[in-house]
Each structure stands twice: as structure tokens, then as C-alpha cells.
Design a protein around this motif. Structure first.
Motif, PDB file in Angstrom:
ATOM      1  N   ARG A 107      44.217  12.244  91.256  1.00 14.57           N
ATOM      2  CA  ARG A 107      44.421  13.002  90.188  1.00 14.57           C
ATOM      3  C   ARG A 107      44.512  14.063  90.049  1.00 14.57           C
ATOM      4  O   ARG A 107      44.161  15.595  89.850  1.00 14.57           O
ATOM      5  CB  ARG A 107      43.491  12.516  89.576  1.00 14.57           C
ATOM      6  N   ALA A 108      43.391  14.633  91.223  1.00 16.51           N
ATOM      7  CA  ALA A 108      44.019  16.100  92.456  1.00 16.51           C
ATOM      8  C   ALA A 108      45.062  16.409  92.988  1.00 16.51           C
ATOM      9  O   ALA A 108      45.535  17.818  92.189  1.00 16.51           O
ATOM     10  CB  ALA A 108      42.891  16.005  93.202  1.00 16.51           C
ATOM     11  N   ILE A 109      45.821  15.535  93.202  1.00 15.78           N
ATOM     12  CA  ILE A 109      47.342  16.470  93.477  1.00 15.78           C
ATOM     13  C   ILE A 109      47.719  16.890  92.596  1.00 15.78           C
ATOM     14  O   ILE A 109      48.825  17.282  92.919  1.00 15.78           O
ATOM     15  CB  ILE A 109      48.279  15.324  94.463  1.00 15.78           C
ATOM     16  N   PRO A 110      48.525  16.041  91.485  1.00 16.94           N
ATOM     17  CA  PRO A 110      48.832  17.054  90.756  1.00 16.94           C
ATOM     18  C   PRO A 110      48.334  18.136  90.658  1.00 16.94           C
ATOM     19  O   PRO A 110      49.272  19.050  90.164  1.00 16.94           O
ATOM     20  CB  PRO A 110      48.286  15.879  89.057  1.00 16.94           C
ATOM     21  N   TRP A 111      47.318  18.487  90.400  1.00 14.54           N
ATOM     22  CA  TRP A 111      46.998  19.798  89.970  1.00 14.54           C
ATOM     23  C   TRP A 111      47.094  20.390  91.284  1.00 14.54           C
ATOM     24  O   TRP A 111      47.573  21.718  91.457  1.00 14.54           O
ATOM     25  CB  TRP A 111      44.981  19.909  90.288  1.00 14.54           C
ATOM     26  N   ILE A 112      47.705  20.258  92.574  1.00 14.94           N
ATOM     27  CA  ILE A 112      48.255  20.861  93.800  1.00 14.94           C
ATOM     28  C   ILE A 112      49.220  21.406  93.805  1.00 14.94           C
ATOM     29  O   ILE A 112      49.446  22.727  93.585  1.00 14.94           O
ATOM     30  CB  ILE A 112      47.868  19.863  94.623  1.00 14.94           C
ATOM     31  N   ILE A 113      50.115  20.746  92.798  1.00 14.69           N
ATOM     32  CA  ILE A 113      51.906  20.982  92.633  1.00 14.69           C
ATOM     33  C   ILE A 113      51.437  21.854  92.229  1.00 14.69           C
ATOM     34  O   ILE A 113      52.106  22.569  92.104  1.00 14.69           O
ATOM     35  CB  ILE A 113      52.270  19.655  92.282  1.00 14.69           C
ATOM     36  N   ILE A 114      50.676  21.176  90.940  1.00 14.43           N
ATOM     37  CA  ILE A 114      50.912  22.835  89.328  1.00 14.43           C
ATOM     38  C   ILE A 114      50.219  24.425  90.143  1.00 14.43           C
ATOM     39  O   ILE A 114      51.428  25.292  90.113  1.00 14.43           O
ATOM     40  CB  ILE A 114      49.902  22.743  88.416  1.00 14.43           C
ATOM     41  N   ASP A 115      49.338  24.362  91.324  1.00 10.85           N
ATOM     42  CA  ASP A 115      48.958  25.553  91.952  1.00 10.85           C
ATOM     43  C   ASP A 115      50.297  26.249  92.751  1.00 10.85           C
ATOM     44  O   ASP A 115      50.282  27.224  92.389  1.00 10.85           O
ATOM     45  CB  ASP A 115      47.927  25.112  92.655  1.00 10.85           C
ATOM     46  N   ALA A 116      50.897  25.239  92.801  1.00 11.95           N
ATOM     47  CA  ALA A 116      52.300  26.101  93.917  1.00 11.95           C
ATOM     48  C   ALA A 116      53.854  25.728  92.932  1.00 11.95           C
ATOM     49  O   ALA A 116      54.134  26.630  93.887  1.00 11.95           O
ATOM     50  CB  ALA A 116      52.668  24.916  95.512  1.00 11.95           C
ATOM     51  N   THR A 117      53.083  25.526  92.034  1.00 13.26           N
ATOM     52  CA  THR A 117      54.636  26.052  91.022  1.00 13.26           C
ATOM     53  C   THR A 117      54.542  26.966  90.218  1.00 13.26           C
ATOM     54  O   THR A 117      53.682  27.363  89.438  1.00 13.26           O
ATOM     55  CB  THR A 117      54.916  24.803  90.233  1.00 13.26           C
ATOM     56  N   PRO A 118      54.998  28.675  90.649  1.00 10.84           N
ATOM     57  CA  PRO A 118      54.436  29.690  89.784  1.00 10.84           C
ATOM     58  C   PRO A 118      55.088  29.660  88.178  1.00 10.84           C
ATOM     59  O   PRO A 118      54.084  30.233  87.382  1.00 10.84           O
ATOM     60  CB  PRO A 118      55.629  30.620  90.392  1.00 10.84           C
ATOM     61  N   TYR A 119      55.271  28.672  87.775  1.00 11.92           N
ATOM     62  CA  TYR A 119      55.828  28.019  85.882  1.00 11.92           C
ATOM     63  C   TYR A 119      54.736  28.231  85.443  1.00 11.92           C
ATOM     64  O   TYR A 119      54.636  29.072  84.193  1.00 11.92           O
ATOM     65  CB  TYR A 119      56.972  27.259  86.299  1.00 11.92           C
ATOM     66  N   PHE A 120      53.873  27.689  86.041  1.00  6.54           N
ATOM     67  CA  PHE A 120      52.736  27.357  85.534  1.00  6.54           C
ATOM     68  C   PHE A 120      51.593  28.391  85.697  1.00  6.54           C
ATOM     69  O   PHE A 120      50.316  28.582  85.031  1.00  6.54           O
ATOM     70  CB  PHE A 120      51.727  25.573  85.970  1.00  6.54           C
ATOM     71  N   ARG A 121      52.208  29.506  86.043  1.00  2.77           N
ATOM     72  CA  ARG A 121      50.456  30.765  85.771  1.00  2.77           C
ATOM     73  C   ARG A 121      50.337  30.951  84.879  1.00  2.77           C
ATOM     74  O   ARG A 121      48.876  31.261  84.697  1.00  2.77           O
ATOM     75  CB  ARG A 121      51.423  31.832  87.228  1.00  2.77           C
TER      76      ARG A 121
ATOM     77  N   LEU B 273      43.439  30.030  83.320  1.00  3.86           N
ATOM     78  CA  LEU B 273      42.727  30.842  83.191  1.00  3.86           C
ATOM     79  C   LEU B 273      42.224  31.636  84.123  1.00  3.86           C
ATOM     80  O   LEU B 273      41.915  33.611  83.937  1.00  3.86           O
ATOM     81  CB  LEU B 273      41.862  29.627  83.425  1.00  3.86           C
ATOM     82  N   GLN B 274      42.852  32.548  85.143  1.00  2.00           N
ATOM     83  CA  GLN B 274      42.544  33.167  86.430  1.00  2.00           C
ATOM     84  C   GLN B 274      43.487  33.443  86.811  1.00  2.00           C
ATOM     85  O   GLN B 274      43.654  33.157  88.321  1.00  2.00           O
ATOM     86  CB  GLN B 274      41.169  33.296  87.530  1.00  2.00           C
ATOM     87  N   PRO B 275      44.894  34.041  86.438  1.00  2.00           N
ATOM     88  CA  PRO B 275      46.469  33.659  87.007  1.00  2.00           C
ATOM     89  C   PRO B 275      46.839  34.853  88.590  1.00  2.00           C
ATOM     90  O   PRO B 275      46.680  34.649  89.739  1.00  2.00           O
ATOM     91  CB  PRO B 275      47.288  34.257  85.773  1.00  2.00           C
ATOM     92  N   ASN B 276      45.557  35.848  89.253  1.00  2.00           N
ATOM     93  CA  ASN B 276      45.669  36.336  90.575  1.00  2.00           C
ATOM     94  C   ASN B 276      44.727  36.412  91.039  1.00  2.00           C
ATOM     95  O   ASN B 276      44.684  36.181  92.322  1.00  2.00           O
ATOM     96  CB  ASN B 276      45.061  37.543  89.641  1.00  2.00           C
ATOM     97  N   LYS B 277      43.708  34.704  91.279  1.00  2.00           N
ATOM     98  CA  LYS B 277      43.425  33.818  92.325  1.00  2.00           C
ATOM     99  C   LYS B 277      44.183  32.192  92.919  1.00  2.00           C
ATOM    100  O   LYS B 277      43.175  31.129  91.302  1.00  2.00           O
ATOM    101  CB  LYS B 277      42.067  34.675  91.240  1.00  2.00           C
ATOM    102  N   ILE B 278      45.344  32.365  92.450  1.00  2.00           N
ATOM    103  CA  ILE B 278      45.165  31.323  93.439  1.00  2.00           C
ATOM    104  C   ILE B 278      44.745  30.164  94.531  1.00  2.00           C
ATOM    105  O   ILE B 278      45.583  31.101  95.365  1.00  2.00           O
ATOM    106  CB  ILE B 278      47.069  31.091  93.364  1.00  2.00           C
ATOM    107  N   PRO B 279      44.322  28.957  94.611  1.00  2.20           N
ATOM    108  CA  PRO B 279      44.331  28.438  95.965  1.00  2.20           C
ATOM    109  C   PRO B 279      45.375  28.461  97.172  1.00  2.20           C
ATOM    110  O   PRO B 279      46.205  28.236  96.935  1.00  2.20           O
ATOM    111  CB  PRO B 279      43.416  27.394  95.612  1.00  2.20           C
ATOM    112  N   THR B 280      44.837  29.238  98.178  1.00  2.00           N
ATOM    113  CA  THR B 280      46.230  28.866  99.151  1.00  2.00           C
ATOM    114  C   THR B 280      45.880  27.908 100.361  1.00  2.00           C
ATOM    115  O   THR B 280      44.747  27.110 100.127  1.00  2.00           O
ATOM    116  CB  THR B 280      45.029  29.806 100.631  1.00  2.00           C
TER     117      THR B 280
END
Length: 336
Positions: free
Chosen positions: A60-74, A78-85
Motif C-alpha cells: 500500500r505504501a509503494i503507490p504513495w511513493i510513486i505519487i510523491d514522485a509524480t508532479p501531476y498529483f501535487r 495537502l502540503q504541496p511545498n513539502k515533498i519527501p526526498t
């Protein structure tokens, strides 16, 4: 007590000596095959329980990693200026795996013998009817939510926060993998609410199957990971079920440190008044929407409010950490 004791654990084939396999569905057949393949029901159940947890959690966590790496979903962040590295994701993964193998593995392995002692079924087929499973899972959700609410507030008390819960608040903008990023003691404390419901149910009702527990654990992991995802999509459950907490509710807790201590539902925070700052924050955002701002203006307004809440959160965290029963315990803060 389960009749596995009388049948013996050393020959799994004995367990199904009187089972009519022609009446089982596909899942039930795979279930019985697993126990027959492993041979020892204790090992089979313990191994299946731990594998389920790991597969569901990281699956379940892996899809969120992919979403975090995809600018389209920004636009739904909820905090668009804070993306995990990637570094933060990896550090989080290592801590999560450490807790999984040092705390959760022993607890998961010991859970089923304890629950089985009070009447839980494990290897037995067929499974209970859905009419029996649904209310049991609902009870577990309600019980865990209430347990988590009070335990979570306790973890915001100075000494417990400073030495235990502070690790989980390392990320003011949480992400999916961080759902179980916590001190091992916190994993044990809050995890108790997840397994205590089924154990208590077994003690009083004696009609629980571990298949139902697996459904509960799967849904609970989905809830925990999704609430830490940091995204609020139009199709997110909280937008369809108003009592559901979801990411939009829990993200504020990480950002502002105070308010919103529950997990699945909003009612404990509403009843005990620990959502006042959150509701004021949402009211300001809703007012900005109604003011007819352009998308760009609204985005700037949202970032401004988030930064304001974040600054107050930093101060509230200091108060909770250094002043004992203070802001963190009550869910309120003196720096509003």
C-alpha cells in the motif's frame, strides 16, 4: 478453547480429516492448502500473519511513493511545498523495518495462540459468513479508534512525547511509509489497540476466525497509510463519509502538532473538543474558496495558512515537550 489442541499440531492433515473439500470456495481451498503445505498450524498461522502485514504495508505504501514522485498529483497534496526526498523515504523504511522485526514480529506471532486460547479459529474452513464478519470488523474499528485517541493524547504528554512519540513527529508533512515510523515503544502501545479488540471479542464471544482478523488488519493498514499519505483526492473516503478521518484530518495533526488525535473517525475529537483549531483552519480555507479567488491565489493562501499552522505547531511542540501536562495533552495550545 480451540480443538486444535486435541487434534495435535504435528500432523496438519489430521485437522482436515472430516472436511468436505468439494464444498469449499477457492479462497478456502487455498487456506487449507497453506496449512497442509506448512504442516504445523502454529508456524503456518504465524508466518501467514507476518507476511500479510509486510505485503499489505509495503504494497500500500509503494503507490504513495510513486505519487510523491509524480508532479501531476501535487494539486491534491495537502502540503504541496513539502515533498519527501528519497533519503527521507529510505531512512523511514529502515526504521519501519526495524520496528517490524523487533516489535511487531513477536507480537504478531504470539497473538494467535493467545486469541486461540479464548476461542479464535485459525485453520478451520469454511469461513464465517459475511453477515458475521462485517459487524466484527466494525467493532474492531470503533474499539481501536477510541483506544488510539486516548493513548495518542497520552503520548503527547511531556516525558512520553520527548522520549517516545517525538520520532513519529519528525515529519510535519507525513507520507505513506511514515504510518509506522515510530519508536518501538509507540509501535507496541498503539499496536495494542489493534490486537486487543479481537482478543477481548474472543474472550466474550468465542466465535472469531483469524480470517476476519486478517480483513481487519488489512483495512487498518490501508487506513493508517492513507491517513499519512498527505493527499486529499476528490474520491478520498473522507469526502464521501463525513465521520471518516482520512489524510485531510490527520495531516493537520502533523502540521499543527495539536488537535485530531483519533485514527479512523472524527467523533472523539469532536466530542472532547480536540478539533477546534482544525475546524478554524478549515473554516478559513473554505472562506477563501467562497471569496472567488483564482487557483493561484487560493494556492498561495493555503501555503500561507499551512506555514502559520506549522509555526504554531513548532511552538506547541516545545510547550508539550518541556511543560508536562500542557498543550499536547489537552489538544490545545497557548500560542494560538
Amino acid at each position: 478453547m480451540s480443538n486444535t489442541t486435541t487434534l495435535g499440531y504435528h500432523d496438519a492433515s489430521v485437522l482436515y480429516a472430516t472436511t468436505d473439500f468439494s464444498k469449499l470456495n477457492w479462497i478456502e481451498l487455498q487456506w487449507a492448502s497453506w496449512y497442509l503445505m506448512i504442516g504445523n498450524p502454529v508456524i503456518a498461522t504465524g508466518l501467514a500473519s507476518f507476511l500479510l502485514h509486510e505485503i499489505v504495508y509495503f504494497g500500500r505504501a509503494i503507490p504513495w511513493i510513486i505519487i510523491d514522485a509524480t508532479p501531476y498529483f501535487r494539486k491534491w497534496k495537502l502540503q504541496p511545498n513539502k515533498i519527501p526526498t528519497p533519503g527521507e523515504q529510505w531512512a523511514c523504511t529502515k526504521q519501519v523495518l526495524f520496528s517490524h522485526f523487533t516489535v511487531e514480529l513477536p507480537v504478531i506471532w504470539l497473538f494467535h495462540p493467545m486469541a486461540e486460547f479464548f476461542g479464535m479459529s485459525t485453520w478451520q474452513v469454511p469461513f464465517p459468513a459475511w453477515s458475521a464478519i462485517a459487524p466484527q470488523v466494525f467493532f474492531f474499528f470503533v474499539f481501536e479508534d477510541m483506544f488510539h485517541y486516548f493513548a495518542h493524547q497520552a503520548l503527547h504528554w511531556g516525558p512520553l512525547y520527548k522520549h517516545i512519540h517525538k520520532i513519529h513527529h519528525q515529519y510535519p508533512a507525513p507520507f505513506g511509509l511514515a504510518a509506522e515510523y515510530a519508536h518501538p515503544a509507540e509501535v507496541f502501545i498503539l499496536g495494542t489497540g489493534t490486537i486487543l479488540g479481537p482478543i477481548l471479542y474472543c474472550m466474550f464471544r468465542h466465535d472469531l476466525h483469524i480470517f476476519t482478523v486478517y480483513i481487519w488488519i488489512t483495512l487498518r493498514l490501508f487506513q493508517a497509510i492513507d491517513s499519512h499519505s498527505g493527499y486529499d483526492f476528490p474520491w478520498s473516503l473522507q469526502n464521501w463519509l463525513p465521520i471518516w478521518s482520512g489524510a485531510e484530518h490527520h495531516d493537520f495533526h502533523h502540521m499543527a502538532f495539536v488537535n485530531n488525535f483519533s485514527t479512523s473517525f472524527r467523533w472523539c475529537d469532536r466530542i472532547f473538543g480536540t478539533d477546534t483549531k482544525y475546524r478554524a483552519y478549515r473554516a478559513r480555507l473554505n472562506a477563501a474558496k467562497k471569496a472567488g479567488l483564482s487557483p493561484e491565489e487560493y494556492a498561495r493562501m493555503e501555503i500561507k495558512l499551512n506555514e502559520e499552522a506549522g509555526r504554531e505547531g513548532v511552538e506547541a511542540e516545545k510547550v508539550a515537550e518541556n511543560a508536562g501536562f500542557g498543550a499536547g495533552w489537552s489538544g490545545k495550545t497557548k500560542v494560538a
